[in-house]
Write a protein that holds these residues in place. Structure first.
Motif, PDB file in Angstrom:
ATOM      1  N   LEU A 212     -43.153  40.638 -11.375  1.00 60.76           N
ATOM      2  CA  LEU A 212     -44.429  41.199 -10.915  1.00 60.76           C
ATOM      3  C   LEU A 212     -44.296  42.722 -10.952  1.00 60.76           C
ATOM      4  CD1 LEU A 212     -45.169  38.874  -7.863  1.00 60.76           C
ATOM      5  CD2 LEU A 212     -46.057  38.684 -10.194  1.00 60.76           C
ATOM      6  N   THR A 213     -45.395  43.405 -11.224  1.00 57.29           N
ATOM      7  CA  THR A 213     -45.259  44.837 -11.465  1.00 57.29           C
ATOM      8  C   THR A 213     -45.606  45.698 -10.258  1.00 57.29           C
ATOM      9  OG1 THR A 213     -47.478  44.870 -12.391  1.00 57.29           O
ATOM     10  CG2 THR A 213     -45.664  44.736 -13.956  1.00 57.29           C
ATOM     11  N   ILE A 214     -44.824  46.723 -10.079  1.00 60.19           N
ATOM     12  CA  ILE A 214     -45.142  47.810  -9.157  1.00 60.19           C
ATOM     13  C   ILE A 214     -45.553  48.963 -10.069  1.00 60.19           C
ATOM     14  CG2 ILE A 214     -44.277  49.315  -7.324  1.00 60.19           C
ATOM     15  CD1 ILE A 214     -44.371  46.312  -6.542  1.00 60.19           C
ATOM     16  N   VAL A 215     -46.833  49.270 -10.067  1.00 61.56           N
ATOM     17  CA  VAL A 215     -47.494  50.157 -11.028  1.00 61.56           C
ATOM     18  C   VAL A 215     -47.258  49.552 -12.430  1.00 61.56           C
ATOM     19  CG1 VAL A 215     -47.924  52.528 -11.758  1.00 61.56           C
ATOM     20  CG2 VAL A 215     -47.152  52.071  -9.422  1.00 61.56           C
ATOM     21  N   ASP A 216     -46.455  50.156 -13.295  1.00 59.94           N
ATOM     22  CA  ASP A 216     -46.311  49.594 -14.638  1.00 59.94           C
ATOM     23  C   ASP A 216     -44.883  49.173 -14.967  1.00 59.94           C
ATOM     24  OD1 ASP A 216     -45.276  52.117 -14.691  1.00 59.94           O
ATOM     25  OD2 ASP A 216     -46.730  52.926 -16.128  1.00 59.94           O
ATOM     26  N   ARG A 217     -44.074  48.977 -13.932  1.00 60.64           N
ATOM     27  CA  ARG A 217     -42.695  48.522 -14.149  1.00 60.64           C
ATOM     28  C   ARG A 217     -42.450  47.278 -13.308  1.00 60.64           C
ATOM     29  NH1 ARG A 217     -40.028  52.302 -16.677  1.00 60.64           N
ATOM     30  NH2 ARG A 217     -37.877  52.166 -15.968  1.00 60.64           N
ATOM     31  N   PRO A 218     -41.782  46.263 -13.880  1.00 62.15           N
ATOM     32  CA  PRO A 218     -41.463  45.082 -13.066  1.00 62.15           C
ATOM     33  C   PRO A 218     -40.586  45.474 -11.872  1.00 62.15           C
ATOM     34  CG  PRO A 218     -41.004  44.665 -15.387  1.00 62.15           C
ATOM     35  CD  PRO A 218     -41.325  46.118 -15.273  1.00 62.15           C
ATOM     36  N   VAL A 219     -40.723  44.702 -10.792  1.00 62.55           N
ATOM     37  CA  VAL A 219     -39.912  44.944  -9.595  1.00 62.55           C
ATOM     38  C   VAL A 219     -38.438  45.090  -9.972  1.00 62.55           C
ATOM     39  CG1 VAL A 219     -39.050  43.829  -7.502  1.00 62.55           C
ATOM     40  CG2 VAL A 219     -41.495  43.770  -8.005  1.00 62.55           C
ATOM     41  N   VAL A 220     -37.925  44.155 -10.800  1.00 61.94           N
ATOM     42  CA  VAL A 220     -36.493  44.160 -11.117  1.00 61.94           C
ATOM     43  C   VAL A 220     -36.093  45.412 -11.894  1.00 61.94           C
ATOM     44  CG1 VAL A 220     -36.734  42.782 -13.234  1.00 61.94           C
ATOM     45  CG2 VAL A 220     -34.587  42.708 -11.941  1.00 61.94           C
ATOM     46  N   GLN A 221     -37.047  45.968 -12.675  1.00 58.09           N
ATOM     47  CA  GLN A 221     -36.737  47.188 -13.418  1.00 58.09           C
ATOM     48  C   GLN A 221     -36.538  48.360 -12.453  1.00 58.09           C
ATOM     49  OE1 GLN A 221     -36.855  47.812 -17.241  1.00 58.09           O
ATOM     50  NE2 GLN A 221     -35.535  49.335 -16.255  1.00 58.09           N
ATOM     51  N   HIS A 222     -37.360  48.427 -11.400  1.00 55.81           N
ATOM     52  CA  HIS A 222     -37.188  49.499 -10.406  1.00 55.81           C
ATOM     53  C   HIS A 222     -35.791  49.441  -9.792  1.00 55.81           C
ATOM     54  CE1 HIS A 222     -41.253  51.209 -10.153  1.00 55.81           C
ATOM     55  NE2 HIS A 222     -41.741  49.980 -10.264  1.00 55.81           N
ATOM     56  N   VAL A 223     -35.306  48.214  -9.547  1.00 49.47           N
ATOM     57  CA  VAL A 223     -33.994  48.065  -8.894  1.00 49.47           C
ATOM     58  C   VAL A 223     -32.879  48.432  -9.878  1.00 49.47           C
ATOM     59  CG1 VAL A 223     -32.482  46.438  -7.696  1.00 49.47           C
ATOM     60  CG2 VAL A 223     -34.941  46.363  -7.331  1.00 49.47           C
ATOM     61  N   VAL A 224     -33.045  48.038 -11.138  1.00 46.53           N
ATOM     62  CA  VAL A 224     -32.082  48.438 -12.166  1.00 46.53           C
ATOM     63  C   VAL A 224     -32.087  49.967 -12.314  1.00 46.53           C
ATOM     64  CG1 VAL A 224     -31.650  48.369 -14.672  1.00 46.53           C
ATOM     65  CG2 VAL A 224     -32.028  46.247 -13.407  1.00 46.53           C
ATOM     66  N   ASP A 225     -33.258  50.577 -12.245  1.00 45.33           N
ATOM     67  CA  ASP A 225     -33.345  52.049 -12.321  1.00 45.33           C
ATOM     68  C   ASP A 225     -32.500  52.684 -11.209  1.00 45.33           C
ATOM     69  OD1 ASP A 225     -35.213  51.752 -14.362  1.00 45.33           O
ATOM     70  OD2 ASP A 225     -36.948  52.258 -13.112  1.00 45.33           O
ATOM     71  N   GLU A 226     -32.648  52.150  -9.983  1.00 43.44           N
ATOM     72  CA  GLU A 226     -31.891  52.689  -8.834  1.00 43.44           C
ATOM     73  C   GLU A 226     -30.381  52.557  -9.087  1.00 43.44           C
ATOM     74  OE1 GLU A 226     -32.666  50.708  -5.037  1.00 43.44           O
ATOM     75  OE2 GLU A 226     -30.702  51.372  -4.322  1.00 43.44           O
ATOM     76  N   ALA A 227     -29.979  51.408  -9.616  1.00 44.57           N
ATOM     77  CA  ALA A 227     -28.547  51.168  -9.840  1.00 44.57           C
ATOM     78  C   ALA A 227     -28.007  52.035 -10.980  1.00 44.57           C
ATOM     79  CB  ALA A 227     -28.315  49.685 -10.123  1.00 44.57           C
ATOM     80  N   ARG A 228     -28.794  52.185 -12.036  1.00 43.87           N
ATOM     81  CA  ARG A 228     -28.327  53.031 -13.146  1.00 43.87           C
ATOM     82  C   ARG A 228     -28.202  54.481 -12.706  1.00 43.87           C
ATOM     83  NH1 ARG A 228     -31.256  51.853 -18.768  1.00 43.87           N
ATOM     84  NH2 ARG A 228     -29.353  52.720 -19.629  1.00 43.87           N
ATOM     85  N   ALA A 229     -29.129  54.925 -11.845  1.00 47.17           N
ATOM     86  CA  ALA A 229     -29.058  56.302 -11.329  1.00 47.17           C
ATOM     87  C   ALA A 229     -27.795  56.505 -10.499  1.00 47.17           C
ATOM     88  CB  ALA A 229     -30.300  56.613 -10.490  1.00 47.17           C
ATOM     89  N   ALA A 230     -27.246  55.398  -9.974  1.00 42.78           N
ATOM     90  CA  ALA A 230     -26.026  55.475  -9.169  1.00 42.78           C
ATOM     91  C   ALA A 230     -24.776  55.310 -10.040  1.00 42.78           C
ATOM     92  CB  ALA A 230     -26.055  54.399  -8.084  1.00 42.78           C
ATOM     93  N   GLY A 231     -24.951  55.108 -11.347  1.00 44.37           N
ATOM     94  CA  GLY A 231     -23.810  55.030 -12.256  1.00 44.37           C
ATOM     95  C   GLY A 231     -23.366  53.630 -12.625  1.00 44.37           C
ATOM     96  N   ILE A 232     -24.144  52.599 -12.242  1.00 44.47           N
ATOM     97  CA  ILE A 232     -23.768  51.220 -12.581  1.00 44.47           C
ATOM     98  C   ILE A 232     -23.856  51.020 -14.098  1.00 44.47           C
ATOM     99  CG2 ILE A 232     -24.448  48.782 -12.350  1.00 44.47           C
ATOM    100  CD1 ILE A 232     -23.094  49.996  -9.822  1.00 44.47           C
TER     101      ILE A 232
END
Ligand code: G1P
Length: 292
Positions: A31-51
């Motif tokens: 399901l989307t939050i604005v134009d990104r799926p929920v899971v993409q937002h969480v992956v974004d957070e993790a990638r920003a942390a170096g995962i």
């Protein structure tokens, strides 16, 4: 020397019954939050942390998540021929590096502890991050997991993100007690999963972001069912905390439970309001709706 946090586990097997009928054919994580799926937002957070490597613990009907993180050759080719450079670059930036995602199935809904245990062979013998995708952690800062990895780099051990909730909601979450409530990073003294009303040791709830040592897997393997008849991660963390350090990292941003309707709608408004291309028009539109 501390082992770096390179891998993250995302449990995405849940049925999403709170969101039917929207989640009948679509995984709730898509399901989307604005134009990104929920899971993409969480992956974004993790990638920003170096995962670097993502382990998705999936279930039936979750194939769309795998497709989302794969190359979409025909789409990219069409965008390229139409000179849609911005869209094409956006898709490329979101792609996980080759070999950077693993998918394993939780075959029965036995609880969060069991879902995490399903990732044991892919994680191996290194500390890892765990992110519950329903819970979006919104901040103008560097991100919740990045803050936790900074705390891990200073202290080692295990880390749990926490934030206060109203006292009448403590029974809905894992709750921790800490040595110093005022500190950004504090030692955890007690943990309890979904305490009965009036028995919580504090109002600091577990928000859905963790850094865990691989020793958790042996404990999960023998974990008895706990609250709600499920194998609870918190119960194994309580046992691990008898031999290893556990720290609470206070998250000061906004948290949205996108598995609830109000949380999902609020997250859409908050994330849109943080976007310069949408904020002005959305504000005007909300004012118009509110005026009736
Ligand atoms: C899980 C955890 C709980 C945590 C919550 C955050 O519970 O078991 O400790 O506070 O996520 O959303 P669930 O929401 O799966 O019942």
């Amino acid at each position: 020397m501390l082992k770096p946090i390179r891998k993250a586990v995302l449990p995405v097997a849940g049925l999403g019954t709170r969101f039917l009928p929207a989640t009948k054919a679509i995984p709730k994580e898509m399901l989307t939050i604005v134009d990104r799926p929920v899971v993409q937002h969480v992956v974004d957070e993790a990638r920003a942390a170096g995962i670097e490597h993502f382990v998705f613990v999936t279930g039936r009907n979750k194939g769309m998540i795998e497709d989302h993180f794969d190359n979409a050759y025909e789409l990219e080719d069409t965008l390229s021929r139409r000179a849609k450079t911005r869209e094409l670059n956006g898709l490329k930036a979101d792609m996980l590096p080759a070999g950077g995602a693993s998918f394993t199935r939780q075959q029965a809904p036995l609880g969060l502890g069991h879902a995490v245990w399903c990732a044991r062979d892919i994680i191996g013998d290194e500390p890892f991050a765990l992110l519950l995708p329903d819970m979006l952690h919104h901040t103008a800062g560097k991100g919740c997991l990045a803050e936790m990895i900074a705390a891990y780099d200073s202290h080692g051990g295990n880390h749990i993100a926490v934030a206060p909730v109203p006292d009448d909601q403590t029974h809905q979450y894992g709750i921790v007690g800490v040595t110093d409530r005022a500190a950004k990073v504090s030692q955890i003294t007690t943990m309890v999963e979904k305490p009965a009303k009036g028995t919580a040791p504090s109002n600091l709830h577990i928000t859905g972001r963790y850094i865990l040592q691989p020793s958790i897997f042996d404990l999960l393997a023998q974990q008895e069912k706990g609250a709600g008849g499920e194998i609870q991660l918190t119960d194994s963390m309580i046992r691990l905390s008898q031999t290893e350090a556990f720290f609470a990292v206070r998250f000061d941003g906004a948290i949205y439970d996108t598995g609830s309707k109000i949380g999902f709608l609020s997250a859409n408004v908050a994330y849109a309001m943080a976007r310069p291309d949408l904020a002005g028009d959305l504000k005007a539109e909300i004012a118009r709706i509110m005026a009736g």
